[in-house]
Scaffold this motif. Structure first.
Motif, PDB file in Angstrom:
ATOM      1  N   ARG A 412       0.842  -1.197   0.000  1.00  0.00           N
ATOM      2  CA  ARG A 412       0.000   0.000   0.000  1.00  0.00           C
ATOM      3  C   ARG A 412       0.872   1.238   0.000  1.00  0.00           C
ATOM      4  NH1 ARG A 412      -2.252  -2.777   4.295  1.00  0.00           N
ATOM      5  NH2 ARG A 412      -1.545  -1.117   5.700  1.00  0.00           N
ATOM      6  N   LEU A 413       0.275   2.365  -0.368  1.00  0.00           N
ATOM      7  CA  LEU A 413       1.022   3.624  -0.414  1.00  0.00           C
ATOM      8  C   LEU A 413       1.495   4.022   0.978  1.00  0.00           C
ATOM      9  CD1 LEU A 413       2.051   6.099  -1.946  1.00  0.00           C
ATOM     10  CD2 LEU A 413      -0.207   7.143  -1.655  1.00  0.00           C
ATOM     11  N   ARG A 417       5.351   4.826   2.116  1.00  0.00           N
ATOM     12  CA  ARG A 417       5.798   6.063   2.780  1.00  0.00           C
ATOM     13  C   ARG A 417       6.522   5.760   4.089  1.00  0.00           C
ATOM     14  NH1 ARG A 417       0.318   9.719   1.801  1.00  0.00           N
ATOM     15  NH2 ARG A 417       0.803  10.328  -0.373  1.00  0.00           N
ATOM     16  N   VAL A 424       6.462  13.104   0.615  1.00  0.00           N
ATOM     17  CA  VAL A 424       5.297  12.275   0.312  1.00  0.00           C
ATOM     18  C   VAL A 424       4.929  12.349  -1.166  1.00  0.00           C
ATOM     19  CG1 VAL A 424       4.383  12.338   2.650  1.00  0.00           C
ATOM     20  CG2 VAL A 424       3.808  14.178   1.071  1.00  0.00           C
ATOM     21  N   ASN A 425       5.138  13.533  -1.790  1.00  0.00           N
ATOM     22  CA  ASN A 425       4.809  13.650  -3.214  1.00  0.00           C
ATOM     23  C   ASN A 425       5.750  12.806  -4.066  1.00  0.00           C
ATOM     24  OD1 ASN A 425       2.699  15.510  -2.716  1.00  0.00           O
ATOM     25  ND2 ASN A 425       4.185  17.184  -2.544  1.00  0.00           N
ATOM     26  N   LYS A 426       7.051  12.799  -3.709  1.00  0.00           N
ATOM     27  CA  LYS A 426       7.999  11.960  -4.437  1.00  0.00           C
ATOM     28  C   LYS A 426       7.690  10.484  -4.224  1.00  0.00           C
ATOM     29  CE  LYS A 426      11.912  15.175  -4.483  1.00  0.00           C
ATOM     30  NZ  LYS A 426      13.343  15.343  -4.153  1.00  0.00           N
ATOM     31  N   THR A 427       7.297  10.137  -2.998  1.00  0.00           N
ATOM     32  CA  THR A 427       6.962   8.741  -2.721  1.00  0.00           C
ATOM     33  C   THR A 427       5.786   8.281  -3.570  1.00  0.00           C
ATOM     34  OG1 THR A 427       7.751   9.030  -0.442  1.00  0.00           O
ATOM     35  CG2 THR A 427       6.406   7.096  -0.893  1.00  0.00           C
ATOM     36  N   ARG A 428       4.757   9.156  -3.686  1.00  0.00           N
ATOM     37  CA  ARG A 428       3.587   8.789  -4.499  1.00  0.00           C
ATOM     38  C   ARG A 428       3.983   8.589  -5.956  1.00  0.00           C
ATOM     39  NH1 ARG A 428      -1.788   8.715  -5.087  1.00  0.00           N
ATOM     40  NH2 ARG A 428      -2.221   9.142  -2.911  1.00  0.00           N
ATOM     41  N   LYS A 429       4.825   9.488  -6.502  1.00  0.00           N
ATOM     42  CA  LYS A 429       5.226   9.355  -7.896  1.00  0.00           C
ATOM     43  C   LYS A 429       6.027   8.067  -8.121  1.00  0.00           C
ATOM     44  CE  LYS A 429       5.244  14.328  -8.751  1.00  0.00           C
ATOM     45  NZ  LYS A 429       6.055  15.524  -9.104  1.00  0.00           N
ATOM     46  N   TYR A 431       5.859   5.345  -6.244  1.00  0.00           N
ATOM     47  CA  TYR A 431       4.920   4.234  -6.033  1.00  0.00           C
ATOM     48  C   TYR A 431       4.055   4.018  -7.264  1.00  0.00           C
ATOM     49  CZ  TYR A 431       1.062   1.619  -3.912  1.00  0.00           C
ATOM     50  OH  TYR A 431       0.103   0.675  -3.637  1.00  0.00           O
ATOM     51  N   ASP A 432       3.485   5.109  -7.813  1.00  0.00           N
ATOM     52  CA  ASP A 432       2.633   4.987  -8.999  1.00  0.00           C
ATOM     53  C   ASP A 432       3.440   4.480 -10.196  1.00  0.00           C
ATOM     54  OD1 ASP A 432       0.536   5.904  -7.503  1.00  0.00           O
ATOM     55  OD2 ASP A 432       0.709   7.996  -8.173  1.00  0.00           O
ATOM     56  N   LYS A 442      -0.493  -3.601  -5.894  1.00  0.00           N
ATOM     57  CA  LYS A 442      -1.196  -3.020  -4.776  1.00  0.00           C
ATOM     58  C   LYS A 442      -1.687  -4.124  -3.853  1.00  0.00           C
ATOM     59  CE  LYS A 442      -2.869   1.262  -6.858  1.00  0.00           C
ATOM     60  NZ  LYS A 442      -4.066   2.081  -7.174  1.00  0.00           N
TER      61      LYS A 442
END
Length: 443
Positions: A412-413, A417, A424-429, A431-432, A442
């Protein structure tokens, strides 16, 4: 002629004569020129002039005997050895048994001689004292003195410090939860009864042996914690921070080997590497002086002052290039100049007002020459440029997320993290991107 002690009072413990192969009895002859092994002859073979291979009858020789006094004129060396062996066999204080085993001295003579020359002898006492002082002096010259862990603090139960100390209870010298805390559960249903078969009895004994091995491992871990002073974790971390960053990395790497070396050896190892780091840094500084043609420390101080001035000028030029990046946005440029003026005057810089033209995005990261770039494909290079993430860090984050995904069967995201702990924004990018490319799935 040299008189030496014999091998033992038992004639069968002596080596045989090289001439007649009979067991040697004192006195006998040892060739001083042949050997090793020693070339030994009985008196009969010696008087006949026995020769064998390289041994000649005209070689120099030694007469081996223990019939000479050592500590007392009335006691021979052989009797001294017999007394020590008898005391070792019969025990201290059993003087009648000692005398019976010796056969040549009475009970009173054995006790008086042993107490005088082996217990109350000031020569032996001073020798032992000198050996002890020499050993203490050797240990006192260690590179870093090691002291056992101080009395640990006594925090309240379930406090932050108590959790840092792994629930250690100083009053009991124990932990709230032990290592392998449920090891005793395997024994709760075991009961030894007379009706057990041999196989069942052996199985129960094996379970108990396994439990004993787990208890030994628990005690071993406690000993490591106690010997290295690891109970008070915060104090231990403060001691680590006194080293330079490079030595701290080595300290972290070598920590797992501390249980093998022991506390003193481990601290000496780390201290020696810290000293090596300081020496290398000082040698590098002196080499820099030599390359600049400096031959004395007075000139070195001038060189350091000028170098600091040059670095400040270089920093100003870097700041100017930063201004040029904002030149198209007049509002952002004015804010940057105001902030730099506050910094130069020693004031706290004011919070910049957002520009009416919007925030300008940072330019893509240039990956040229960065280590690890050659390991990326085109899509990963594009991601690192846009997210402004160096390839080495991206590869580490990718490996950590992929390993965790394989362990958990999905990711999971929020878990991502918590695992890599960056913006957090870099982690999301990241992860995606890994989801989209199929590296992870996922949860």
């Amino acid at each position: 002629m040299e008189r030496l002690a014999s091998f033992s009072s038992d004639p069968f413990d002596k080596p045989p004569c090289r001439g007649c192969s009979s067991y040697l009895t004192e006195p006998y002859v040892k060739c001083a020129e042949c050997g090793p092994p020693p070339f030994l002859l009985c008196l009969q073979c010696f008087t006949r002039g026995f020769e064998y291979k390289k041994h000649q009858s005209d070689h120099t020789y030694e007469i081996m005997t223990s019939d000479f006094p050592v500590l007392d004129p009335n006691w021979t060396a052989q009797e001294e050895m017999s007394l020590l062996e008898a005391v070792m066999d019969c025990g201290f204080g059993n003087w009648q048994d000692v005398a019976n085993q010796m056969c040549t001295k009475s009970k009173e003579e054995c006790e008086k001689h042993y107490m005088k020359h082996f217990i109350n002898n000031p020569l032996f006492a001073s020798t032992l004292l000198n050996l002890k002082q020499a050993e203490e002096a050797q240990h006192s010259d260690t590179a870093i003195p090691f002291h056992s862990a101080d009395d640990p603090p006594r925090p309240t139960f379930d406090s932050l410090l108590s959790r840092d100390m792994a629930g250690y209870m100083p009053a009991r010298a124990d932990f709230v939860e032990e290592f392998d805390n449920y090891a005793e559960w395997d024994l709760r249903d075991i009961d030894f009864v007379e009706d057990d078969s041999d196989i069942l009895h052996a199985l129960k004994i094996a379970v108990v042996d396994i439990y004993h091995s787990r208890l030994k491992e628990r005690q071993r871990r406690k000993k490591i914690i106690r010997d290295h002073g690891l109970i008070n974790l915060r104090k231990f971390q403060i001691l680590e921070r006194r080293y330079p960053k490079e030595v701290q990395d080595l300290y972290e790497t070598m920590r797992r080997f501390a249980r093998i070396l022991g506390p003193v050896e481990h601290d000496k190892f780390i201290e020696s590497h810290a000293l090596e780091f300081e020496l290398r840094r000082e040698i590098k500084r002196l080499q820099e002086y030599r390359a600049a043609g400096i031959t004395n420390f007075c000139s070195a101080r001038t060189y350091d002052h000028l170098k600091k001035s040059r670095d400040e000028e270089r920093l100003k030029r870097t700041m100017l290039s930063e201004v040029l990046q904002y030149i198209q946005d007049s509002s952002a440029c004015q804010q940057w100049l105001s902030r730099q003026a506050d910094i130069d005057s020693g004031l706290t810089p004011t919070v910049p007002v957002p520009s009416t033209t919007g925030r300008r995005s940072a330019p893509p990261l240039n990956l040229t020459g960065l280590p690890g770039t050659e390991k990326l494909n085109e899509k990963e290079k594009e991601l690192c440029q846009m997210v402004r993430l160096v390839p080495g860090a991206y590869l580490e984050y990718k490996a950590a997320l992929v390993n965790e995904c394989n362990k958990q069967g999905g990711l999971r995201l929020a878990q991502a993290r918590a695992l890599i702990k960056i913006d957090v924004n870099k982690t999301r990018k990241i992860y995606d991107f890994l989801i989209r490319e199929g590296y992870i799935t996922k949860a």
